[in-house]
Design a protein around this motif. Structure first.
Motif, PDB file in Angstrom:
ATOM      1  N   THR A  56       0.863  -1.180   0.000  1.00 42.51           N
ATOM      2  CA  THR A  56       0.000   0.000   0.000  1.00 42.51           C
ATOM      3  C   THR A  56       0.904   1.236   0.000  1.00 42.51           C
ATOM      4  OG1 THR A  56      -0.089   0.069   2.425  1.00 42.51           O
ATOM      5  CG2 THR A  56      -1.770  -1.251   1.303  1.00 42.51           C
ATOM      6  N   PRO A  57       0.337   2.451  -0.163  1.00 44.84           N
ATOM      7  CA  PRO A  57       1.189   3.649  -0.199  1.00 44.84           C
ATOM      8  C   PRO A  57       2.089   3.818   1.014  1.00 44.84           C
ATOM      9  CG  PRO A  57      -0.999   4.186  -1.007  1.00 44.84           C
ATOM     10  CD  PRO A  57      -1.067   2.778  -0.520  1.00 44.84           C
ATOM     11  N   ASP A  58       1.643   3.360   2.193  1.00 47.19           N
ATOM     12  CA  ASP A  58       2.485   3.533   3.397  1.00 47.19           C
ATOM     13  C   ASP A  58       2.737   2.228   4.137  1.00 47.19           C
ATOM     14  OD1 ASP A  58      -0.057   3.102   4.404  1.00 47.19           O
ATOM     15  OD2 ASP A  58       0.206   4.507   6.074  1.00 47.19           O
ATOM     16  N   GLY A  59       2.503   1.092   3.507  1.00 49.45           N
ATOM     17  CA  GLY A  59       2.715  -0.179   4.205  1.00 49.45           C
ATOM     18  C   GLY A  59       2.319  -1.370   3.363  1.00 49.45           C
ATOM     19  N   SER A 162      -4.273  -4.649   7.558  1.00 47.02           N
ATOM     20  CA  SER A 162      -3.656  -3.617   6.722  1.00 47.02           C
ATOM     21  C   SER A 162      -2.783  -2.743   7.617  1.00 47.02           C
ATOM     22  CB  SER A 162      -4.731  -2.776   6.032  1.00 47.02           C
ATOM     23  OG  SER A 162      -4.143  -1.732   5.281  1.00 47.02           O
ATOM     24  N   VAL A 163      -1.474  -2.754   7.380  1.00 41.64           N
ATOM     25  CA  VAL A 163      -0.502  -2.093   8.248  1.00 41.64           C
ATOM     26  C   VAL A 163       0.007  -0.819   7.579  1.00 41.64           C
ATOM     27  CG1 VAL A 163       1.678  -2.361   9.509  1.00 41.64           C
ATOM     28  CG2 VAL A 163       0.161  -4.334   9.186  1.00 41.64           C
ATOM     29  N   GLY A 164       0.026   0.281   8.326  1.00 41.90           N
ATOM     30  CA  GLY A 164       0.535   1.550   7.811  1.00 41.90           C
ATOM     31  C   GLY A 164       1.750   2.021   8.585  1.00 41.90           C
ATOM     32  N   ALA A 165       2.381   3.075   8.085  1.00 42.78           N
ATOM     33  CA  ALA A 165       3.609   3.611   8.689  1.00 42.78           C
ATOM     34  C   ALA A 165       4.677   2.535   8.773  1.00 42.78           C
ATOM     35  CB  ALA A 165       3.328   4.196  10.073  1.00 42.78           C
ATOM     36  N   ALA A 166       4.683   1.658   7.770  1.00 46.96           N
ATOM     37  CA  ALA A 166       5.648   0.556   7.717  1.00 46.96           C
ATOM     38  C   ALA A 166       6.419   0.651   6.401  1.00 46.96           C
ATOM     39  CB  ALA A 166       4.912  -0.779   7.797  1.00 46.96           C
ATOM     40  N   GLY A 167       7.337  -0.245   6.199  1.00 45.30           N
ATOM     41  CA  GLY A 167       8.072  -0.275   4.943  1.00 45.30           C
ATOM     42  C   GLY A 167       7.189  -0.711   3.794  1.00 45.30           C
TER      43      GLY A 167
END
Length: 449
Positions: A56-59, A162-167
């Motif tokens: 995703t865009p951030d994770g 769904s994980v964000g602020a990740a690689g």
């Protein structure tokens, strides 16, 4: 000079006869399953597989699957609880098939607020009846996962996160740390996450294979000692050839105390709508929630018959999908079993088939009701006699070890088993000798008459 004290093993060797020494060693087997390694299920574990299926865009979006590879240990209601620590400052944007128990502080997000902002999220399964748009395959069973040998299809649980602020690449993603698994309480110890070869998936039409973008595994193993400090079940014994009924050892799972709640208070201890996992056990000498009774019932010319009864003394627990594991040298000659399912468990090739797993028949007796008139299930086992090994002497007819729902049950000491009466043969011989003597005396009297 300091006095020299011999070792305990040395004292046993000097003071004990071989028979007593064997009994001491057998009685110590009660504690063999308190370690994480289980000799009856050496490869048993729960494997957590974390598959990244898209960026995703951030994770990323990942599917997390829990496989219960334990042969006879399952996770019962209220189900599993999974936790971990994020390696960076990740958040959970959304989940399908599960949810976190707390959202945490998401005040820095405006507009679209994450599902969870905690550094250490705690995840639980959704309940049956969840709307279809919130489900994925193998989810929404209230955290219940069946044992692998009992129900392989039900030994899996999954959710999507769904994980964000990740690689957003394989090189920038960091695996979570400090995984914990409660099922439903402590008992499992989890390994660090290990990046492995990406999982491959077969499409529904079985004509195309896809694979995860990145995969890591976590392995969790069970320890009965970590799960609870006291045992949860005990074993009692009886036989047709001896009037003695060997009950569960006194205080096997705890001792009676004056402050304990009495059974008639069971209805008011747990208010409706609230769940209390603390056992409310019927007052007995052993104070165990579960008792397994093994009764040697009948002896035929070529067969012998055993009755097994499981009694629930816990007023707060209904056991669903229960199972029983037994060790006895005659299980390789089990001919028929009535009203229970059966599967042989032989963890090592070349060893005698002496371990059996039993569980209830679906919709008939797979539900073990809480304490009361219906709080028991029973079955009978028919064994064929192996003339080279079969005997009723010295407690041979009784099991060596019994597990209930994966926990090792407290056995009576071996010297208390109902053995064959020692005077049966001697009494017969004494009567024969008396008759012979009387007959000889009568003949002598006739000779001198």
């Amino acid at each position: 000079m300091e006095p020299h004290f011999p070792s305990f093993a040395g004292l046993l060797t000097k003071l004990c006869t071989p028979t007593i020494l064997l009994l001491v060693l057998l009685s110590s087997s009660t504690f063999t399953s308190t370690e994480a390694y289980d000799a009856l299920d050496p490869n048993g574990n729960i494997t957590i597989k974390w598959d990244i299926i898209s960026w995703t865009p951030d994770g990323y979006v990942a599917t997390v699957t829990m496989f219960n590879f334990q042969q006879y240990r399952h996770i019962q209601a209220p189900g599993w609880t999974l936790g971990w620590t994020w390696a960076k400052k990740e958040v959970i944007w959304s989940m399908v098939g599960s949810q976190t128990t707390e959202q945490g502080d998401c005040s820095k997000y405006k507009g679209n607020v994450p599902h969870c902002c905690k550094k250490t999220p705690t995840v639980v399964d959704l309940l049956p009846g969840t709307p279809y748009n919130q489900q994925i395959a193998n989810c929404c069973k209230g955290g219940v996962i069946n044992a692998w040998a009992q129900d392989p299809a039900g030994a899996v649980s999954s959710f999507q996160v769904s994980v964000g602020a990740a690689g957003t690449t394989n090189k920038t993603v960091r695996v979570p740390k400090n995984f914990t698994l409660l099922a439903p309480g402590p008992g499992y110890t989890c390994s660090p996450a290990k990046v492995v070869r990406p999982t491959k998936f077969l499409t529904a039409d079985k004509r195309r294979v896809t694979q995860a973008l990145m995969t890591w595994n976590v392995t969790c193993t069970y320890s009965q000692f970590l799960a609870q400090k006291t045992p949860t079940c005990c074993v009692s014994l009886s036989s047709f050839y001896n009037d003695t009924i060997v009950g569960c050892p006194t205080c096997a799972c705890g001792c009676q105390n004056k402050t304990s709640k009495t059974p008639h208070l069971a209805s008011v201890v747990s208010p409706p709508g609230k769940t209390d996992l603390t056992p409310l056990v019927q007052c007995t000498s052993h104070m165990c929630p579960i008792r397994i009774h093994w009764h040697v019932k009948l002896n035929y010319k070529e067969y012998w018959r055993v009755k097994v009864t499981i009694t629930n003394f816990n007023y707060r627990m209904n056991y669903t999908q229960w199972n029983l594991v037994m060790q006895h040298p005659n299980f390789d000659n089990l001919t028929q079993i009535f009203s229970f399912n059966y599967k042989s468990l032989t963890p090592y090739d070349g060893f005698t088939d002496d371990t059996a797993m039993l569980w209830g028949v679906k919709f008939y007796n797979d539900f073990l009701s809480q304490a009361g008139p219906l709080g028991n299930v029973q079955s009978e086992l028919l064994f064929r006699k192996d003339q080279s090994t079969f005997t009723f002497e010295k407690g041979w007819a009784f099991p060596r070890r019994i597990y209930f729902n994966g926990d090792n049950c407290v056995m009576p000491p071996p010297d208390a088993y109902p053995w064959l009466p020692n005077d049966g043969y001697q009494s017969t011989m004494s009567l024969l000798q008396a008759l012979t003597t009387a007959l000889l005396s009568f003949i002598v009297l006739l000779a001198y008459a």
